[in-house]
Structure formats: C-alpha cells, structure tokens
Design an enzyme around this catalytic site. Structure first.
Site, PDB file in Angstrom:
ATOM      1  N   ASP A   1      22.408 -28.985  68.989  1.00 21.99           N
ATOM      2  CA  ASP A   1      23.501 -29.954  68.896  1.00 21.99           C
ATOM      3  C   ASP A   1      24.489 -29.805  70.044  1.00 21.99           C
ATOM      4  O   ASP A   1      24.979 -30.770  70.599  1.00 21.99           O
ATOM      5  CB  ASP A   1      24.281 -29.748  67.590  1.00 21.99           C
ATOM      6  CG  ASP A   1      23.451 -30.154  66.396  1.00 21.99           C
ATOM      7  OD1 ASP A   1      22.339 -30.667  66.612  1.00 21.99           O
ATOM      8  OD2 ASP A   1      23.902 -29.929  65.260  1.00 21.99           O
ATOM      9  N   GLN A   2      24.749 -28.518  70.364  1.00 23.60           N
ATOM     10  CA  GLN A   2      25.769 -28.269  71.376  1.00 23.60           C
ATOM     11  C   GLN A   2      25.325 -28.801  72.740  1.00 23.60           C
ATOM     12  O   GLN A   2      26.100 -29.439  73.453  1.00 23.60           O
ATOM     13  CB  GLN A   2      26.002 -26.773  71.461  1.00 23.60           C
ATOM     14  CG  GLN A   2      27.422 -26.454  71.791  1.00 23.60           C
ATOM     15  CD  GLN A   2      27.617 -24.962  71.864  1.00 23.60           C
ATOM     16  OE1 GLN A   2      26.800 -24.170  71.390  1.00 23.60           O
ATOM     17  NE2 GLN A   2      28.706 -24.561  72.479  1.00 23.60           N
TER      18      GLN A   2
ATOM     19  N   TYR B   1      10.687 -52.355  58.126  1.00 18.48           N
ATOM     20  CA  TYR B   1       9.508 -52.658  57.315  1.00 18.48           C
ATOM     21  C   TYR B   1       8.862 -54.006  57.588  1.00 18.48           C
ATOM     22  O   TYR B   1       7.982 -54.427  56.853  1.00 18.48           O
ATOM     23  CB  TYR B   1       9.820 -52.524  55.822  1.00 18.48           C
ATOM     24  CG  TYR B   1      11.033 -53.298  55.357  1.00 18.48           C
ATOM     25  CD1 TYR B   1      11.086 -54.681  55.450  1.00 18.48           C
ATOM     26  CD2 TYR B   1      12.122 -52.626  54.821  1.00 18.48           C
ATOM     27  CE1 TYR B   1      12.193 -55.383  55.041  1.00 18.48           C
ATOM     28  CE2 TYR B   1      13.246 -53.320  54.406  1.00 18.48           C
ATOM     29  CZ  TYR B   1      13.271 -54.694  54.514  1.00 18.48           C
ATOM     30  OH  TYR B   1      14.370 -55.389  54.107  1.00 18.48           O
TER      31      TYR B   1
ATOM     32  N   ASP C   1      16.435 -48.854  48.677  1.00 22.94           N
ATOM     33  CA  ASP C   1      17.579 -49.457  47.998  1.00 22.94           C
ATOM     34  C   ASP C   1      18.841 -49.319  48.852  1.00 22.94           C
ATOM     35  O   ASP C   1      19.683 -48.467  48.618  1.00 22.94           O
ATOM     36  CB  ASP C   1      17.771 -48.768  46.644  1.00 22.94           C
ATOM     37  CG  ASP C   1      18.665 -49.590  45.734  1.00 22.94           C
ATOM     38  OD1 ASP C   1      18.957 -50.747  46.084  1.00 22.94           O
ATOM     39  OD2 ASP C   1      19.062 -49.067  44.682  1.00 22.94           O
TER      40      ASP C   1
ATOM     41  N   LYS D   1      10.167 -49.513  48.176  1.00 20.80           N
ATOM     42  CA  LYS D   1      11.247 -50.496  48.249  1.00 20.80           C
ATOM     43  C   LYS D   1      12.536 -49.683  48.375  1.00 20.80           C
ATOM     44  O   LYS D   1      12.959 -49.001  47.431  1.00 20.80           O
ATOM     45  CB  LYS D   1      11.275 -51.370  46.998  1.00 20.80           C
ATOM     46  CG  LYS D   1      12.289 -52.492  47.083  1.00 20.80           C
ATOM     47  CD  LYS D   1      12.083 -53.479  45.945  1.00 20.80           C
ATOM     48  CE  LYS D   1      12.938 -54.722  46.095  1.00 20.80           C
ATOM     49  NZ  LYS D   1      14.362 -54.479  46.248  1.00 20.80           N
TER      50      LYS D   1
ATOM     51  N   CYS E   1      48.303 -31.827  28.980  1.00 20.10           N
ATOM     52  CA  CYS E   1      49.723 -31.471  28.923  1.00 20.10           C
ATOM     53  C   CYS E   1      50.503 -32.245  27.858  1.00 20.10           C
ATOM     54  O   CYS E   1      51.697 -32.011  27.683  1.00 20.10           O
ATOM     55  CB  CYS E   1      50.367 -31.673  30.293  1.00 20.10           C
ATOM     56  SG  CYS E   1      50.558 -33.409  30.723  1.00 20.10           S
TER      57      CYS E   1
ATOM     58  N   CYS F   1      51.375 -31.366  35.170  1.00 18.31           N
ATOM     59  CA  CYS F   1      50.098 -31.353  34.444  1.00 18.31           C
ATOM     60  C   CYS F   1      49.088 -30.519  35.254  1.00 18.31           C
ATOM     61  O   CYS F   1      48.839 -30.833  36.423  1.00 18.31           O
ATOM     62  CB  CYS F   1      49.636 -32.806  34.280  1.00 18.31           C
ATOM     63  SG  CYS F   1      48.057 -32.984  33.473  1.00 18.31           S
TER      64      CYS F   1
ATOM     65  N   LYS G   1       9.372 -53.026  40.292  1.00 17.00           N
ATOM     66  CA  LYS G   1      10.633 -52.277  40.170  1.00 17.00           C
ATOM     67  C   LYS G   1      10.467 -51.115  39.200  1.00 17.00           C
ATOM     68  O   LYS G   1       9.905 -51.279  38.117  1.00 17.00           O
ATOM     69  CB  LYS G   1      11.743 -53.204  39.654  1.00 17.00           C
ATOM     70  CG  LYS G   1      12.041 -54.373  40.581  1.00 17.00           C
ATOM     71  CD  LYS G   1      13.016 -53.987  41.671  1.00 17.00           C
ATOM     72  CE  LYS G   1      14.383 -53.811  41.103  1.00 17.00           C
ATOM     73  NZ  LYS G   1      15.404 -54.618  41.707  1.00 17.00           N
TER      74      LYS G   1
ATOM     75  N   CYS H   1      48.014 -37.140  27.123  1.00 14.17           N
ATOM     76  CA  CYS H   1      47.183 -36.355  28.041  1.00 14.17           C
ATOM     77  C   CYS H   1      46.604 -35.136  27.318  1.00 14.17           C
ATOM     78  O   CYS H   1      47.359 -34.376  26.704  1.00 14.17           O
ATOM     79  CB  CYS H   1      48.014 -35.895  29.231  1.00 14.17           C
ATOM     80  SG  CYS H   1      47.101 -34.801  30.321  1.00 14.17           S
TER      81      CYS H   1
ATOM     82  N   CYS I   1      47.785 -39.974  33.352  1.00 11.03           N
ATOM     83  CA  CYS I   1      48.815 -39.097  32.801  1.00 11.03           C
ATOM     84  C   CYS I   1      50.007 -39.201  33.744  1.00 11.03           C
ATOM     85  O   CYS I   1      49.865 -39.030  34.950  1.00 11.03           O
ATOM     86  CB  CYS I   1      48.293 -37.660  32.756  1.00 11.03           C
ATOM     87  SG  CYS I   1      49.613 -36.463  32.544  1.00 11.03           S
TER      88      CYS I   1
ATOM     89  N   GLU J   1       4.168 -50.004  49.904  1.00 12.77           N
ATOM     90  CA  GLU J   1       5.202 -49.192  50.554  1.00 12.77           C
ATOM     91  C   GLU J   1       6.420 -49.072  49.635  1.00 12.77           C
ATOM     92  O   GLU J   1       6.506 -49.753  48.609  1.00 12.77           O
ATOM     93  CB  GLU J   1       5.603 -49.806  51.897  1.00 12.77           C
ATOM     94  CG  GLU J   1       5.967 -51.267  51.829  1.00 12.77           C
ATOM     95  CD  GLU J   1       5.924 -51.949  53.204  1.00 12.77           C
ATOM     96  OE1 GLU J   1       7.006 -52.258  53.686  1.00 12.77           O
ATOM     97  OE2 GLU J   1       4.832 -52.164  53.761  1.00 12.77           O
TER      98      GLU J   1
HETATM   99  S1  IVH Z   1       9.725 -56.968  52.734  1.00 13.41           S
HETATM  100  C1  IVH Z   1      10.142 -61.794  52.118  1.00 13.41           C
HETATM  101  N1  IVH Z   1       9.690 -54.403  52.384  1.00 13.41           N
HETATM  102  O1  IVH Z   1      14.021 -55.851  49.198  1.00 13.41           O
HETATM  103  C2  IVH Z   1      10.805 -60.517  51.842  1.00 13.41           C
HETATM  104  N2  IVH Z   1      11.611 -55.587  51.645  1.00 13.41           N
HETATM  105  O2  IVH Z   1      13.973 -58.557  47.467  1.00 13.41           O
HETATM  106  C3  IVH Z   1      10.299 -59.470  52.774  1.00 13.41           C
HETATM  107  N3  IVH Z   1      13.373 -54.151  50.697  1.00 13.41           N
HETATM  108  O3  IVH Z   1      16.062 -58.082  50.842  1.00 13.41           O
HETATM  109  C4  IVH Z   1      10.920 -58.177  52.463  1.00 13.41           C
HETATM  110  N4  IVH Z   1      12.323 -52.239  50.984  1.00 13.41           N
HETATM  111  O4  IVH Z   1      16.169 -55.756  51.677  1.00 13.41           O
HETATM  112  C5  IVH Z   1      10.397 -55.532  52.200  1.00 13.41           C
HETATM  113  N5  IVH Z   1       9.533 -52.086  52.179  1.00 13.41           N
HETATM  114  C6  IVH Z   1      10.232 -53.217  52.016  1.00 13.41           C
HETATM  115  C7  IVH Z   1      11.511 -53.212  51.438  1.00 13.41           C
HETATM  116  C8  IVH Z   1      12.180 -54.433  51.259  1.00 13.41           C
HETATM  117  C9  IVH Z   1      13.423 -52.819  50.549  1.00 13.41           C
HETATM  118  C10 IVH Z   1      14.446 -55.090  50.281  1.00 13.41           C
HETATM  119  C11 IVH Z   1      14.855 -56.074  51.322  1.00 13.41           C
HETATM  120  C12 IVH Z   1      14.842 -57.432  50.674  1.00 13.41           C
HETATM  121  C13 IVH Z   1      14.602 -57.113  49.244  1.00 13.41           C
HETATM  122  C14 IVH Z   1      13.636 -58.118  48.710  1.00 13.41           C
END
Ligand code: IVH
Length: 665
Positions: A31-32, A222, A114, A112, A406, A427, A309, A403, A421, A110
């Site tokens: 890092d340095q 992706y 979040d 999804k 206290c 407190c 999901k 509370c 509180c 793949e």
């Molecule tokens: S493909 C036509 N791949 O999920 C949509 N989306 O509801 C193509 N997301 O808004 C999206 N991981 O933000 C794709 N491996 C992945 C993903 C992904 C997360 C999110 C993306 C999108 C939402 C779809």
C-alpha cells in the site's frame, strides 16, 4: 526520462497495480509503495496541467465540487428481470425456452448481486460515461462518482475491445465496508443504512465524490452490449471483458440441462452466505445472443432470462418478553426476546422491533408465535404473528414511558418514529456514548480509550462527563485491572494532545444533536467561537448556509442547558480550543460575500480544492453548475466547451486565476 514521460509511465503502472489489487486480488506492491507512486503522479500532474487526463489514476480520489446530476438517455433500455421463487417456476421457464427455440441451447447461471445497477460506456478503450438505471429509459450521469470505484477500469488493457460498447453491472458495498460505515454513522448520530443495497445506491448519489471515494464501493459487471461484440455467447463475451480489465464474477456456469441448473441453484443458495457481498438470487440467461434475439422481450423484461430469488429466511417462534435498549443518543429500541430458533445458519434469540408503531401495527402480545425473518438486513426482524396459534396469550405489548436505565420520562420528537430518554446528562448509556463519541477518531482522536475502557472508568467513578477526562491522574488509571503505568501514561498523553485539536472538531466532538462533522465545520467558520455560537438567536442560526430549523433548535436547546454551559467552561479551563485560532482568522474576508462562483478547468497555482477553500474563506459560495445566478466563472486551462457556451449565452464573466488571486489579495 523527462517529467512528461514519467507521468505517462506512472499512469500505466498505477492502472496496472489498481487492476492487480482490486480486480485480481493479487497485489504486486504494498500500500505504501502504491501511495508513494500516486503522490509522485499527483505532484507531476500539478506541475504539468497541460497533461491533464480525465482518466488518470489520480481521478480516483474524487473531488468535493458540488454538482447536480445530468439526465442521460440509455441507448438500450435498462429492463428488469421476471422473478421466480420456486424450482417449479424455474422448470417452467426452461420448458418455455425449449419450446420456443426448438433447438439446443445453453443457460448461463450466475449470481444476482444485490446492489444498484450501472451502465458504463467505453469509447476507444476509455470510460466516458457512467449512468444509473433511473427509470429504465434515462438515468443520472454519475461518472465522477463511479471513477472513484477502483475495480472499474478507467482505461482498458489489451486492444481487442470494440471501439464503442456498453457494459452493465452492479455496484455493491461489501459487507465489511457496510458494517464499518454503519458503526461510524451510529457514532455521529446519523441514521443507519438498512442494508448494503441502500448504502450503495445512497453513496452513488452523493454530490461529493471524495466522500464516495472513501466509502470503498465495488462492482461486478454482468452484461455486454454493442454492435461489434467479440462473439455470440454471453459467457464468452464476459470472459473477453475480463481480459480487458473488468471485474467479472467467477461464479458463472453454462448449463445444458435443467438438472445442472437446479444443482447450481441448490449449491449457491447455501454457499452465498460466505460471499463478501450481498446477493438475493440467481440469474438464468440463455447464453446465445442470436437465441436471445429470437426469444425477444415482453414490455418489462426479456423472455430469455429470469431471476430465481432466494427465500428470505423465516422461522416461527415464541415471544417471551420485550426489553428496551437505550443507545448512546438516548434512542430507545424495543427488543423481542424469543425462544431460541435456528435461522439462516445462526441461533436467533432476539430480534429488533424498531419502534412503538411497529409494535402497535403487529398487535403484539406476550406469548404470541411470531415470524422472524433475516433478509438483506443484518438484524433479524419480526414480520408477523401467527394468529391461528393465539390461544393463551399474555398482555398486549405496550411501549414503555420511562427510561429503563435511569427512569426519566421518554419523549418522541415530531416526525420521528423513535422515543428518546430526555436525561441526556445523567443517563449512563448516554454519558458513556457521549464520551465514546468525544474521543473517537474524527472528533478528538484520543488513542487508547475504547468503549471497554470508558465503561471501566465510568464503573470506577473516574469519569462522569467529558470534562473529567482532563482531571484524570496516572495513579488512578494505573491501579485499574488490565491497566499499567505505561497504558496510563499513553492515555494521558492522548488526552493532553487533544488540547491542540482545532475548534471545528471540538464542536463536532461535543455531540450536539444533528451537528455532524460538516455542520460543525460550517458553524465554526461562521461563528468562530463557542461564545458567539452559544449566544446566537434562532434567526441568526438559520441565516447560516445549510442550517435549517431542526439543527438550529437543537443548538438552542443544547446551550439553554446550564449543565452544558458549565461543561464547556470546564473544558475551556482545561485548555480545549473553544475558538478558531487567530492564524485561521487572518485568512478570512468578505471580499466575495454574496457571490456564487463556478470553478472550471485546470489550474497552475492552486488545486481546485484549494480554490474552493479560498472562495469559502472569502465569503463566497462555490457552486457546481452555471445558472443565471452565477456571479462569475473561475476558469483555468481547458475549460469544458459546453460550460463556455453556457457562460457566453448567459453573459457570465470569466475570471482567470491570476485576476482571481488579485481580487482576494
Ligand atoms: S442481467 C434485462 N445479471 O437485477 C435485465 N442483472 O431485475 C438484464 N442484477 O436491474 C439484467 N445481478 O441490477 C443481470 N448477474 C446479473 C445481475 C443482475 C443483479 C440486477 C440488475 C437488474 C436487476 C434485474
């Protein structure tokens, strides 16, 4: 090698080290050494403004220029995915695709991720724009913020990338960064982020990209879009993108039958809990672009992909009692005490009930069988009551009015869900919380005083207020358990050094409600001493930029309390800074008072940040975009052509850096 050549060499090297560290996870230098090279480049670039490059690695640090986001239309709409929640629905999707295509096909599975989605545009191997999803048709241009994300390449490797293309992905805040951020926000009395998704999207929308840089976001890409992609397969295109320098998830598998897909889903449903970032499902995509085109889209989503999901994990258990926790801000949180139950790999005995309204909404009774969920949130929560199981229930749960620590009355501020509180000077959890805040890094930065030590000092009766820190004696500390002479002296040295901390940080350290780091700075600059602030009226307070009624009321309340005034006197007597230093004052003037100034271009004598500070110190206001109200533009070399055009159109004067410096001389 001359300095210009060195700039180009350093840029190339730093891009490579960034990639090794943030994409490959295999740094070649420490890092340095990295910081050292970065600083060398920053210095050389400052000396050679003619070499300005908006994609230089130095752009990663962000700037604190304020700007509002410009809306940009997406070339290809950003659609969402149809959701499914069961293996049966996945199998229906598979059969639908099979029937429509009537030929062999592969499905790419793949994760999804979040977070929040982003579209990145590259031209000639350089990042030119980054746009949020927005409403799907157009989004916000967040390029400056995205440039601070180290795993997103500013300049691509290799040469076989298309001249123009778009790549989409997800911006994420890793769990570790999220936890740390929330810890810091708690100390600063700022509202916590519920999950890393909110934290990532909130961060991306910040106006100040240097704060974005400090939040350490990450990104997985992706999807590749464009007219000249390397091949027909999505999986193969992503491998190509990975060679160009993009961070691609390693968790991708091409499946040629349903059972391989289900195997992937079952495996990652469990294994995802060990990933450093949040995921909420699995995305299944038909791999071939030709086949994707054949399948097409519905109005909202593609027919060639779906999201499976993950179930938010849920359990049912008995509510035994509700206890109440008092936080360092005085906020009282109700906690459900439950029969222990297995949930998402851990045993859950307690769950947050958030506030009185939530309890009321659930119509909660002691003895109820309740549903507990652990979704994207870190703390499990109660989402419902099994009414069919309610026979022999106990009392209805009613929020307390005193509370638990206290005994003082609780109060609820208008517009807020939490009860507080009111006894903030006596407190115990509030006192300890205030001291912890006072010594924290961004406040007085006193080393060696963690929560445990503060608790120990409190239990021993050594401290009751922050002012007591300054009367601590070495022998009193040294005789305590786990302490010795050396740690006692270290602590005292830290406390002594805090007397040099500038007034603006002292003001933040006092822990006045709603006075965070930035507000404290603004107030310190405006009032310049604690006495001036303490005697300010409501009208005077709200006159200050960015100080609204809520903050002003809180400041008045703080100084109306005799205990707080005495506390400040004791701190002052101990040598804590209660005013801006004379030295600082000399740099201030009102020569730019009432002026709104836009900074544009590259400068020779000072950095942009320094010009911003000069504007503020001389009473002016630095604004991000040009409007009718702009007084003038402080312009360096290479001022953007669109800004120039707008300035000319509105007849706004342009001032060069030498003239500007004369103005404030
Ligand atoms: S493909 C036509 N791949 O999920 C949509 N989306 O509801 C193509 N997301 O808004 C999206 N991981 O933000 C794709 N491996 C992945 C993903 C992904 C997360 C999110 C993306 C999108 C939402 C779809």
């Amino acid at each position: 090698m001359d300095e210009i050549e060195r700039i180009y060499q350093l840029r190339k090297e730093l891009h490579k080290h960034n990639y090794n560290y943030y994409v490959l996870n295999t740094p070649e230098i420490g890092d340095q050494e990295f910081d050292f090279l970065m600083r060398e480049l920053q210095d050389l670039e400052a000396k050679h403004p003619e070499c300005y490059d908006e994609n230089s690695p130095t752009m990663r640090v962000g700037s604190d220029l304020n700007r509002n986001f410009v809306q940009v239309a997406h070339k290809y709409p950003m659609l969402s995915l149809a959701n499914t929640y069961s293996e049966a629905e996945v199998s229906e999707f598979y059969e639908r695709v099979k029937k429509s295509l009537n030929e062999d096909f592969e499905i790419c599975c793949e994760m999804k991720f979040d977070g929040t989605s982003i579209s990145l545009i590259y031209e000639n191997g350089k990042l030119v724009r980054a746009v949020t999803r927005g409403d799907g048709a157009q989004g916000d241009d967040v390029t400056d913020n995205v440039k601070t994300i180290r795993s997103i390449p500013l300049v691509l490797h290799d040469t076989d990338y298309p001249k123009e293309f778009e790549i989409r992905g997800e911006i994420l805040m890793p769990w570790e960064v999220f936890d740390q951020l929330n810890k810091e926000r708690e100390l600063r009395e700022e509202p916590l982020f519920a999950n890393p998704r909110n934290a990532a999207s909130g961060t991306l929308k910040l106006q100040n990209s240097s704060i974005v840089a400090s939040r350490k976001l990450d990104a997985y890409l992706y999807s590749l879009l464009g007219d000249e992609l390397p091949g027909d397969g999505h999986f193969e295109n992503m491998q190509a993108a990975s060679r160009w320098g993009f961070k691609i998830s390693e968790i991708m598998r091409k499946c040629s039958n349903l059972s391989e897909i289900l195997e992937f889903i079952r495996y990652w449903d469990v294994e995802r809990k060990n990933l450093p970032v949040a995921t909420d499902g699995i995305v299944l995509k038909v791999n071939s672009s030709r086949q994707q085109r054949n399948l097409g889209f519905t109005a909202k989503s593609p027919r060639w992909a779906i999201a499976y999901k993950f179930q938010a994990e849920r359990a049912c258990t008995r509510l035994n009692k509700v206890t109440y926790q008092v936080g360092r801000t005085g906020a009282v949180t109700p906690v459900a005490n439950l029969d222990p139950v297995q949930l998402a790999g851990t045993v859950v005995k307690r769950a947050s009930l958030h506030n009185a309204d939530i309890i009321e909404g659930l119509d909660l009774h002691i003895g109820d069988m309740v549903y507990v969920e652990k979704g994207g949130e870190i703390i499990p929560k109660i989402v419902g009551v099994d009414m069919d199981a309610r026979f022999m229930v106990g009392d209805k749960v009613r929020f307390i009015d005193k509370c638990p620590e206290c005994g003082s009355p609780l109060m609820r501020y208008e517009g807020e869900a939490a009860h507080y509180c009111i006894n903030d000077t006596a407190c115990p959890p509030q006192i300890k919380g205030k001291i912890e805040h006072y010594v924290s890094r961004k406040a007085m930065n006193i080393d060696g005083l963690g929560a445990e030590t503060i608790d120990q000092f409190y239990q021993e009766g050594l401290i009751r207020t922050i002012a007591d820190l300054y009367t601590l004696k070495a022998p009193d500390i040294a005789r305590l358990e786990r302490m010795g002479k050396k740690s006692a002296l270290n602590i005292l040295e830290g406390i002594r050094a805090s007397k040099n901390v500038p007034f603006e940080r002292v003001l933040f350290a006092l822990g006045i409600r709603f006075v965070g780091e930035t507000t404290a700075k603004t107030l310190a600059k405006y009032f310049r001493s604690i006495d001036a602030l303490a005697s300010a009226s409501l009208e005077e307070l709200v006159k200050v930029d960015e100080i609204g009624d809520r903050i002003a009321q809180s400041i008045l309340l703080y100084f109306s309390d005799e205990m707080n005034r005495l506390l400040i006197e004791r701190l002052r007597e101990s040598g804590v800074q209660m005013q801006m230093e004379e030295l600082d004052l000399s740099e201030y003037s009102d020569k730019l008072s009432g002026k709104s100034i836009v900074i544009s271009g590259v400068f020779a004598h000072h950095s942009r940040d320094e010009y911003k500070e000069l504007i503020e110190k001389n009473g002016g206001k630095n604004v991000g975009s040009i409007s009718k109200k702009t007084s003038f533009i402080l312009a360096g070399e290479n001022m953007g052509p669109s800004k120039l055009e707008k300035a000319n159109k509105l007849g706004i004067p342009i001032v060069n850096e030498d003239d500007f410096l004369k103005m404030i001389e």
